[in-house]
Enzyme design. Structure first.
Site, PDB file in Angstrom:
ATOM      1  N   ASP A   1      29.921  45.499  40.853  1.00 52.89           N
ATOM      2  CA  ASP A   1      29.416  44.378  40.066  1.00 52.89           C
ATOM      3  C   ASP A   1      28.230  43.780  40.808  1.00 52.89           C
ATOM      4  O   ASP A   1      28.254  43.667  42.034  1.00 52.89           O
ATOM      5  CB  ASP A   1      30.493  43.317  39.869  1.00 52.89           C
ATOM      6  CG  ASP A   1      31.601  43.778  38.935  1.00 52.89           C
ATOM      7  OD1 ASP A   1      31.309  44.557  38.013  1.00 52.89           O
ATOM      8  OD2 ASP A   1      32.745  43.339  39.116  1.00 52.89           O
TER       9      ASP A   1
ATOM     10  N   ASP B   1      29.908  46.362  31.842  1.00 57.94           N
ATOM     11  CA  ASP B   1      30.659  45.217  31.321  1.00 57.94           C
ATOM     12  C   ASP B   1      29.913  44.577  30.152  1.00 57.94           C
ATOM     13  O   ASP B   1      30.522  44.192  29.148  1.00 57.94           O
ATOM     14  CB  ASP B   1      30.871  44.165  32.410  1.00 57.94           C
ATOM     15  CG  ASP B   1      31.697  44.655  33.583  1.00 57.94           C
ATOM     16  OD1 ASP B   1      32.483  45.610  33.414  1.00 57.94           O
ATOM     17  OD2 ASP B   1      31.553  44.076  34.674  1.00 57.94           O
TER      18      ASP B   1
END
Length: 158
Positions: A114, A133
């Site tokens: 991330d 995402d």
């Protein structure tokens, strides 16, 4: 929607996801960040759990679960191709691409990378996320909206 289109879009989305993760890992030390402004930073963190870092250290479970979901999504898209609108088909491609991008991370990195960090100063921060995402969230959101619009349109036309 042509077969080329079905293949081409996920390849682009997955490529962009993996490229941005690769560049993040290569250029930003783990648990470090580059502050762009009070609202946006690029970070290098990983997640072995689900959204918002829930259910950490369950990578094997998520590999199996996401694989099953992706297989079902492909089956669903093939089975319902004629009933899905172009927007709905595109939304499912977004979801499929995002799931595949994060699955690649889980298999080859042991965790999802991330790197997008948004919020206000250091007070209000959203959990870090990535391109995959974003694809999943955009795909799900637009799919739900398209279902509402389609249902409303069907009611108005009947």
């Amino acid at each position: 929607m042509s077969k080329k289109y079905y293949f081409f879009l996920p390849v682009i989305y997955i490529f962009l996801d993996q490229l941005t993760k690769f560049l993040t890992v290569k250029n930003i030390p783990y648990y470090s960040s580059i502050k762009i402004n009070d609202y946006f930073s690029i970070v290098n963190v990983s997640n072995t759990g689900a959204a918002f870092s829930m259910f950490q250290n369950n990578n094997t479970f998520f590999i199996i679960f996401i694989s099953a979901v992706l297989i079902y999504l492909i089956y669903f898209m093939i089975k319902n191709k004629s009933e899905l609108t172009r927007l709905q088909q595109h939304c499912l491609l977004f979801i499929l691409s995002g799931g595949a991008g994060n699955l690649i991370d889980r298999i080859f990195r042991g965790a999802v990378v991330d790197f997008i960090d948004i919020g206000y100063k250091d007070v209000y921060r959203w959990p870090s996320f990535n391109v995959a995402d974003s694809c999943v969230c955009i795909g799900v959101g637009l799919f739900l909206i398209s279902m509402i619009i389609r249902k409303t349109t069907d009611k108005l036309n009947s």
